[in-house]
Design an enzyme around this catalytic site. Structure first.
Site, PDB file in Angstrom:
ATOM      1  CE  LYS A  26      -3.988   1.951   2.477  1.00 57.78           C
ATOM      2  NZ  LYS A  26      -4.913   1.763   3.614  1.00 57.78           N
ATOM      3  CB  SER A  71      -8.163   3.642   2.514  1.00 62.00           C
ATOM      4  OG  SER A  71      -7.346   3.021   3.486  1.00 62.00           O
ATOM      5  CB  SER A  94      -8.559   0.846   5.438  1.00 62.50           C
ATOM      6  OG  SER A  94      -9.236   2.068   5.386  1.00 62.50           O
TER       7      SER A  94
END
Lengths: 486, 481
Positions: free
Chosen positions: A76, A151, A175
């Protein structure tokens, strides 16, 4: 090859059936071909990947390495990676190349994994749809008109589409779990403090936690094995040894006590999602578990509590992005104030600005007690609910999200509806307990995740439960059609 | 109108830890800009603070020294504001739960009276960096070497009633922190800085007047002058029927005036909240007790011991114990000569005089305590007299060698040979026959006044080396004839 588990790939690498360089090239080619449809990567670090793959092959040649050696992973884009652009999905960091490596990515690198690149995400991890990225929305591999969740939407989409074997994510209010649910993969949000936050760009420090995302629980266990553990560079890191997450995957589930919180099955839950969850629970009963209804009475309060605490911390955490030392700086500032205001107005997107303003307000003199302190009191109540419930049962199960993935743009004009998406996930972060999303079926062609919540530091138990379920089901092995086209 | 001044002080003390409060970067003064920094001090994304336990130990030491409650659970909080030399956009400090709670100090004033100053709290916080406005062609340079340097902010109650009392209080804090070895006390380098909160009220009124805060005053002398200046400014306004504006002011030593920096209306809302990157600091009683048990001797304890052990007067004991360096110098010199009164007189007399003349700290005295003690030994054993000793000391100060070497080289040893003294006196008497006649004709009272002339002549002839203890009786006897 792209659908295979880490254990299988590790075996093939060790047997020289394939080299890490070949495997890495295969994934790089898949990214080149399929990612234009998904937009799951912000940066593909081809050169770094091939160098690491060559190093992994050399290591394997000498009979060394771990089960992750030579395995292509993605990170990420809020984990700082030395020498590789780290944007946090924001224009603010469009030019930020960290001179240091986060503890998580460093440990995964030390285990020998190959970094393919950095995945797309909601800006500063603020969002539940991955539509809040400066680098554009990510699409769901199961239906390109749908969001992948957020996210950590880039990581989830990349794994579902077979663009990476496994990936890191972070979970502040859901997330990891919600995009895992929307994309039909497995994700683990560990206990707060189990995985180091050093080098992870902070959204809400008391809630943020990095974790593994992969097709299966077993693959998550492999990544977790490398990620977890005490880090003296993170003062909130738990100073206790990490468990062996692979050792007990095959323990039987006989006698497992599952709690189903009635508040997770009330109004707002899509009935088809509910059906999938109840079918999964039945499967656990077949495996020897017993089921009991429990109550987490303060669930509804988790949304207001979270949306005070997280923005409050964010408003302070994001102050360092001021255009002075790194990141975006506006052109031709007239004076200091102009530089601050324009750099931040230009660098941050709407959702980030909104949360900074909410948090600034909540911490202001005269409002602090009514908002921040009250939210902290609710947080303690929510924690007590979980502690009490987990005295009665071993794990708590329920849906990850009230619906399956929704359409791109369908909720962008209704922020409250977007915030309600997180109703089943936020409370876990407020309490600090670990939780997983496990693929449990489909509703109208879109994946549904089962949420499994456990006691503090019970990650090994959660992985064991998910793994046993996956030994008897094949939901986690389903592949979206678009992924098969390459 | 008869005004009463009300003063409260906030003293920022830089703790002399090796590394910073929240990072492993070295702490030091005068290094190249931005060379003593880590990711944490630079406020890089993803960097996290790690609390320096040495700073904690020092803060607890200070708490014990001011008789304070120790915060068994203290909490770091973020003070949020934007400034270019504040890289994170917040300063990590302590708000609701400081490490040191309520305490007090008994401050000795010049007139010998003691006044108790309450200390509200002392908390740990990190320093900011520095903005450099010169040499950047209209731009501002940022040096983050000082960023995250540990500070102990000591906040007094508004108990202080005069500039002298304020200075005495700051000197006492200075003396305590240097005694404890938790601060180098170097005010010129900013190791101790003082914010002065000051208001006036008509004598007898209970309510406080509106106060101003004078920021960052960094010498004892400036503290005193800033207070006098601000009292005068406030009194002028009030006597003209005006109103004091609550604001932050700056003291300009060159113009000896205070100037407005910002008013309350411009003040930041700092949005304090507990820092989520740091856990609350929880102490055990054992930890706190251990620090108390190993606390070094404090100035007041040392002064008491100097009185009981060395039979010094209260005044001498207080002066000598006012700084650890002076007390150490005194004790080390006295260990050589074993005469506390003589040592005290010389440390407070000749040594202090020369140090003052050259504006040197006692740590930088060109004559060390051992050499100084050796000089005093030569006074005590009558090798030289006090007057010669001053010359020898000056020579030692100028780097001419040890006391013995100088006495030897310059032939300054006292003449104690009675025969030699008698011969010298005879020469003087022969050369001054008229005065001898006058002396012999005078009555006893007059003789007492006249003998000084002959003593002076003898000392002059002996170049000061004749032992005055021997000269006086021999001279008296020979004058009788």
């Amino acid at each position: 090859m792209f659908e295979q588990s880490i254990s299988t790939l590790a075996q093939k690498l060790r047997n020289k059936d394939i080299s890490s360089v070949e495997l890495t090239r295969l994934f790089l080619a898949r990214i080149a071909k399929l990612d234009p449809q998904l937009n799951s990567f912000i940066t593909v670090s081809e050169q770094r990947a091939l160098e690491q793959a060559a190093a992994a092959d050399a290591l394997l040649q000498s009979g060394k390495g771990t089960s992750l050696t030579g395995i292509p992973v993605a990170h990420k884009d809020l984990f700082c990676t030395e020498g590789t652009l780290t944007t946090c999905g924001s224009k603010m960091l469009h030019n930020f190349v960290p001179p240091y490596e986060s503890t998580v990515t460093s440990r995964i690198q030390q285990a020998g994994a190959v970094m393919l690149g950095k995945t797309n995400m909601d800006e500063f991890a603020m969002g539940s749809s991955n539509e809040n990225s400066f680098y554009g929305a990510v699409r769901n591999p199961w239906n390109l008109d749908m969001v992948p969740g957020g996210s950590s939407g880039g990581s989830a989409a990349a794994i579902a589409a077979g663009l990476a074997v496994t990936a890191t994510g972070t979970d502040t209010g859901g997330s990891i779990r919600q995009p895992a649910s929307f994309c039909g993969i497995t994700g683990l949000k560990p206990t707060y403090g189990r995985v180091s936050r050093f080098g992870m760009i902070a959204y809400a420090s008391s809630l943020d936690q990095g974790g593994p995302m992969a097709k299966s629980a077993e693959d998550c266990a492999h990544l977790m094995q490398a990620m977890a553990g005490f880090d003296e560079k993170d003062s909130t890191s738990a100073d206790k040894p990490a468990d062996d997450y692979l050792a007990n995957l095959n323990a039987p589930l006989t006698g497992l006590k599952i709690g189903l919180p009635k508040e997770y099955f009330g109004e707002g839950l899509d009935s088809k999602v509910a059906d999938v969850i109840m079918a999964a629970v039945k499967e656990f009963e077949k495996l020897g578990a017993t089921v009991k209804e429990i109550s987490l009475p303060n669930l509804q309060l988790s949304i207001p509590s979270y949306y005070v605490i997280a923005p409050s911390e964010a408003s302070s955490n994001l102050s360092r992005f001021d255009g002075v030392r790194f990141g975006h700086r506006c052109d031709d500032p007239k004076d200091l104030l102009d530089m601050y205001t324009r750099s931040r107005a230009e660098g941050f997107g709407t959702e980030v600005q909104k949360r900074i303003m909410v948090g600034t307000y909540a911490l202001s003199e005269g409002y602090y007690d009514a908002y921040y302190l009250k939210a902290q009191k609710i947080r303690r109540l929510i924690k007590e609910d979980f502690v009490k419930a987990l005295e009665e049962v071993d794990v708590i199960m329920g849906p990850v999200a009230p619906t399956t993935a929704f359409g791109l743009g369908s909720k962008t004009s209704d922020p409250v509806a977007m915030y309600l998406e997180d109703i089943y996930t936020l409370s876990v972060n407020l309490a600090g307990i670990p939780a997983m999303s496990v693929p449990a079926g489909f509703a109208d062609g879109m994946p549904v995740g089962l949420q499994v919540m456990g006691n503090y530091f019970a990650e090994a138990k959660l992985l064991n439960i998910a793994h046993q379920y996956q030994q008897h089901t094949d939901w986690h092995l389903q592949t979206p059609t678009m992924a098969k086209g390459a | 109108m008869n005004w009463e001044v009300v003063i409260g002080l906030e003293i920022h003390t830089q703790l002399s830890t090796k590394s910073k409060l929240f990072s492993g970067a070295a702490v030091g003064f005068g290094a190249e800009p931005n060379t003593q920094t880590t990711l944490v001090d630079l406020g890089m994304p993803g960097a996290l603070p790690v609390f320096n336990k040495e700073a904690l130990r020092m803060a607890v030491m200070f708490g014990h020294a001011i008789n304070a409650e120790i915060g068994m659970t203290s909490v770091f909080a973020r003070k949020n504001y934007f400034y270019p030399d504040l890289p994170k956009g917040y300063q990590t400090s302590q708000m609701d739960h400081p490490i040191v709670g309520k305490g007090y100090l008994d401050v000795m004033l010049d007139d010998g009276t003691t006044s108790r100053v309450g200390i509200t709290r002392a908390h740990l916080e990190e320093d900011a960096g520095k903005s450099l406005h010169e040499d950047f062609q209209g731009m501002t340079g940022i040096d983050l070497n000082r960023s995250s340097t540990p500070l102990l902010e000591i906040v007094s109650e508004p108990d202080i009633r005069s500039a002298k009392e304020a200075v005495a209080y700051v000197k006492m804090i200075h003396s305590i922190v240097t005694y404890l070895g938790i601060c180098d006390g170097n005010m010129a380098e900013g190791s101790m800085r003082c914010d002065i909160n000051l208001s006036l009220r008509p004598k007898g009124q209970k309510e406080y007047g509106t106060r101003t805060e004078i920021k960052n005053v960094n010498s004892f002398r400036f503290i005193e002058k800033a207070i006098y200046t601000e009292i005068e400014r406030q009194a002028d306004i009030l006597e003209d029927g005006g109103r004091i504006i609550q604001e932050t002011r700056l003291y300009d030593p060159e113009k000896n005036e205070t100037r407005s920096m910002r008013s309350k209306e411009d003040a930041n809302d700092y949005r304090y909240f507990p820092c989520p990157d740091l856990l609350p600091v929880v102490l055990t009683q054992e930890y706190v007790d251990n620090i108390k048990a190993t606390l070094p001797e404090l100035p007041s304890q040392k002064a008491a011991r100097f009185q009981s052990e060395h039979a010094l007067s209260e005044y001498d004991a207080n002066v000598l114990s006012s700084s650890r360096a002076m007390a150490d110098f005194f004790e080390n010199a006295n260990n050589v000569v074993k005469d506390p009164k003589l040592t005290a007189n010389w440390v407070m007399g000749e040594l202090s005089k020369l140090l003052n003349q050259e504006q040197l700290d006692i740590e930088n005295s060109p004559v060390n305590a051992q050499a100084f003690g050796e000089l005093l030994v030569r006074i005590k054993d009558n090798t030289i007299n006090g007057k010669t000793a001053k010359d020898v000391f000056q020579a030692m100060w100028d780097g001419e060698g040890s006391a013995d070497a100088i006495i030897e080289a310059k032939g300054l040893k006292q003449v104690t040979d009675t025969g030699a003294i008698e011969a010298m006196i005879q020469t003087i008497l022969d050369a001054n026959a008229a005065q001898v006649e006058q002396y012999r004709a005078a009555d006893e009272d007059k003789q007492k006044k006249m003998i000084g002339f002959f003593v002076g002549q003898v000392m002059k002839a002996s170049q000061g080396k004749a032992n005055p203890g021997l000269v006086n009786p021999i001279l008296a006897k020979m004058l009788k004839g």
